[in-house]
Design a protein around this motif. Sequence first.
Motif, PDB file in Angstrom:
ATOM      1  N   THR A 146      42.088  13.239 -12.456  1.00 38.38           N
ATOM      2  CA  THR A 146      41.256  14.479 -12.924  1.00 38.38           C
ATOM      3  C   THR A 146      42.216  15.567 -12.936  1.00 38.38           C
ATOM      4  OG1 THR A 146      39.492  13.626 -11.610  1.00 38.38           O
ATOM      5  CG2 THR A 146      39.067  15.793 -12.449  1.00 38.38           C
ATOM      6  N   ALA A 147      42.161  16.442 -14.018  1.00 35.54           N
ATOM      7  CA  ALA A 147      43.306  17.654 -14.208  1.00 35.54           C
ATOM      8  C   ALA A 147      42.028  18.792 -14.249  1.00 35.54           C
ATOM      9  CB  ALA A 147      44.161  17.273 -15.104  1.00 35.54           C
ATOM     10  N   TYR A 148      42.802  19.953 -14.390  1.00 32.53           N
ATOM     11  CA  TYR A 148      42.205  21.167 -14.653  1.00 32.53           C
ATOM     12  C   TYR A 148      42.996  22.000 -15.292  1.00 32.53           C
ATOM     13  CZ  TYR A 148      40.623  26.145 -13.830  1.00 32.53           C
ATOM     14  OH  TYR A 148      40.419  27.536 -13.814  1.00 32.53           O
ATOM     15  N   VAL A 149      42.588  22.443 -16.405  1.00 30.35           N
ATOM     16  CA  VAL A 149      43.350  23.678 -17.415  1.00 30.35           C
ATOM     17  C   VAL A 149      42.488  24.820 -17.509  1.00 30.35           C
ATOM     18  CG1 VAL A 149      44.432  24.137 -19.556  1.00 30.35           C
ATOM     19  CG2 VAL A 149      44.874  21.832 -18.211  1.00 30.35           C
ATOM     20  N   ALA A 150      43.090  25.922 -17.609  1.00 32.55           N
ATOM     21  CA  ALA A 150      42.201  27.088 -17.900  1.00 32.55           C
ATOM     22  C   ALA A 150      42.986  27.823 -19.134  1.00 32.55           C
ATOM     23  CB  ALA A 150      42.353  28.301 -16.849  1.00 32.55           C
ATOM     24  N   ALA A 151      42.116  28.093 -19.915  1.00 29.99           N
ATOM     25  CA  ALA A 151      42.706  28.743 -21.455  1.00 29.99           C
ATOM     26  C   ALA A 151      43.478  29.936 -21.043  1.00 29.99           C
ATOM     27  CB  ALA A 151      41.486  28.944 -22.437  1.00 29.99           C
ATOM     28  N   ASP A 152      44.477  30.158 -21.876  1.00 33.53           N
ATOM     29  CA  ASP A 152      45.559  31.125 -21.567  1.00 33.53           C
ATOM     30  C   ASP A 152      44.970  32.605 -21.657  1.00 33.53           C
ATOM     31  OD1 ASP A 152      47.455  29.346 -21.661  1.00 33.53           O
ATOM     32  OD2 ASP A 152      47.904  29.550 -23.828  1.00 33.53           O
ATOM     33  N   ASP A 153      43.791  32.836 -22.710  1.00 37.83           N
ATOM     34  CA  ASP A 153      43.164  34.023 -22.717  1.00 37.83           C
ATOM     35  C   ASP A 153      41.771  34.247 -21.707  1.00 37.83           C
ATOM     36  OD1 ASP A 153      41.587  32.329 -24.355  1.00 37.83           O
ATOM     37  OD2 ASP A 153      41.327  33.796 -25.797  1.00 37.83           O
ATOM     38  N   GLU A 154      41.589  33.139 -20.767  1.00 35.17           N
ATOM     39  CA  GLU A 154      40.410  33.249 -19.940  1.00 35.17           C
ATOM     40  C   GLU A 154      40.893  33.076 -18.674  1.00 35.17           C
ATOM     41  OE1 GLU A 154      37.461  33.560 -21.286  1.00 35.17           O
ATOM     42  OE2 GLU A 154      37.788  33.653 -23.552  1.00 35.17           O
ATOM     43  N   LEU A 177      46.288  25.621  -7.699  1.00 33.24           N
ATOM     44  CA  LEU A 177      45.596  25.300  -6.619  1.00 33.24           C
ATOM     45  C   LEU A 177      44.564  24.447  -6.913  1.00 33.24           C
ATOM     46  CD1 LEU A 177      45.316  28.802  -5.036  1.00 33.24           C
ATOM     47  CD2 LEU A 177      46.984  26.993  -4.589  1.00 33.24           C
ATOM     48  N   VAL A 178      43.930  24.310  -7.970  1.00 31.95           N
ATOM     49  CA  VAL A 178      42.678  23.548  -8.211  1.00 31.95           C
ATOM     50  C   VAL A 178      43.423  22.055  -8.533  1.00 31.95           C
ATOM     51  CG1 VAL A 178      40.967  22.927  -9.843  1.00 31.95           C
ATOM     52  CG2 VAL A 178      41.280  25.188  -9.312  1.00 31.95           C
ATOM     53  N   ASP A 190      35.375  18.771  -0.973  1.00 36.94           N
ATOM     54  CA  ASP A 190      34.294  18.991  -1.966  1.00 36.94           C
ATOM     55  C   ASP A 190      33.532  19.985  -1.571  1.00 36.94           C
ATOM     56  OD1 ASP A 190      32.729  17.570  -4.100  1.00 36.94           O
ATOM     57  OD2 ASP A 190      31.418  17.481  -2.262  1.00 36.94           O
ATOM     58  N   GLU A 191      33.376  20.285  -0.454  1.00 33.62           N
ATOM     59  CA  GLU A 191      32.463  21.334   0.122  1.00 33.62           C
ATOM     60  C   GLU A 191      33.086  22.757  -0.220  1.00 33.62           C
ATOM     61  OE1 GLU A 191      29.275  23.521   1.411  1.00 33.62           O
ATOM     62  OE2 GLU A 191      29.281  21.321   1.172  1.00 33.62           O
ATOM     63  N   LEU A 192      34.339  22.902  -0.075  1.00 36.20           N
ATOM     64  CA  LEU A 192      34.970  24.105  -0.416  1.00 36.20           C
ATOM     65  C   LEU A 192      35.185  24.249  -1.801  1.00 36.20           C
ATOM     66  CD1 LEU A 192      38.186  23.769   2.380  1.00 36.20           C
ATOM     67  CD2 LEU A 192      36.157  25.377   2.406  1.00 36.20           C
ATOM     68  N   LEU A 193      35.467  23.104  -2.527  1.00 37.50           N
ATOM     69  CA  LEU A 193      35.581  23.391  -4.027  1.00 37.50           C
ATOM     70  C   LEU A 193      34.230  23.685  -4.747  1.00 37.50           C
ATOM     71  CD1 LEU A 193      37.957  20.517  -4.640  1.00 37.50           C
ATOM     72  CD2 LEU A 193      38.626  22.893  -4.897  1.00 37.50           C
ATOM     73  N   ARG A 194      33.180  23.307  -4.208  1.00 38.85           N
ATOM     74  CA  ARG A 194      32.008  23.560  -4.551  1.00 38.85           C
ATOM     75  C   ARG A 194      31.530  25.191  -4.934  1.00 38.85           C
ATOM     76  NH1 ARG A 194      27.434  20.038  -1.583  1.00 38.85           N
ATOM     77  NH2 ARG A 194      29.126  18.501  -1.921  1.00 38.85           N
ATOM     78  N   HIS A 195      32.393  25.780  -4.050  1.00 45.09           N
ATOM     79  CA  HIS A 195      31.948  27.221  -4.279  1.00 45.09           C
ATOM     80  C   HIS A 195      32.679  27.947  -5.274  1.00 45.09           C
ATOM     81  CE1 HIS A 195      29.357  26.914  -0.712  1.00 45.09           C
ATOM     82  NE2 HIS A 195      30.384  26.354   0.043  1.00 45.09           N
ATOM     83  N   LEU A 196      33.539  27.205  -5.825  1.00 43.40           N
ATOM     84  CA  LEU A 196      34.289  27.911  -6.879  1.00 43.40           C
ATOM     85  C   LEU A 196      33.575  28.043  -8.099  1.00 43.40           C
ATOM     86  CD1 LEU A 196      37.484  25.712  -7.030  1.00 43.40           C
ATOM     87  CD2 LEU A 196      37.456  27.809  -6.293  1.00 43.40           C
TER      88      LEU A 196
END
Length: 215
Positions: free
Chosen positions: A132-140, A147-148, A209-215
């Motif tokens: 699993t991987a996470y990417v945020a759009a450059d302008d968002e 960290l994620v 999982d509990e900590l990440l659930r609040h993102l």
Amino acid sequence: MDEVKTEASVTVIGDLVGSRRSVDRAAAHARFEQAIEAINTTYAPPVPLRITVGDEFQGIFAGLGDAITATLRLRMALLPDVDVRQGIGWGRVLVLAEDPRVEDGPGWWAARAAIEMAEGYERKAALRAVRTAYVAADDEPGPDQALVNAALMSRDQIVSGLSERSMSVLDGLMRGKRQQDIADDLGISPSAVSQRVRAEGIGVVLTADELLRHL
């Protein structure tokens, strides 16, 4: 052309790993469909997960926490027969057509980049267990990408090393079952369940999982 608002634009794109090598592809696909349906029922994403072409799927979740937890639950539902590679993207999504639904925009492309990132992990021996991987759009601007991904890597590494029985322990705990009830279901002692939680990293996965659930 419609636009999904920023707060609802957490896109997940995924595909199955190893399904083509499955002895019974029809059974594997049926299990895949059931897992997708269960995720949609549990998390009620604004745009439900749907199977697109072949073994690919995509959908949009209300928040990053839901998306992160849902990707774990989906993976657990399919292991050990097949695995699932998933990309999570943060950003706006444009709907180009409704029937069939066609999406575009920075959030969709961020999810596509994330699944390509996860695929790249598989070519590195030290990261081969990461799915699993996470990417945020450059302008968002969104939750910190580094960290994620660090949390996702740690989670996937632990889950990849769990036996089928330990996976059942993790699943039971995530469903809110007591350790005694899980022990009864598996025919083992409560102390054996407790030992798996401590020694195999199950407790770490649950807390993360509990900590990440609040993102």
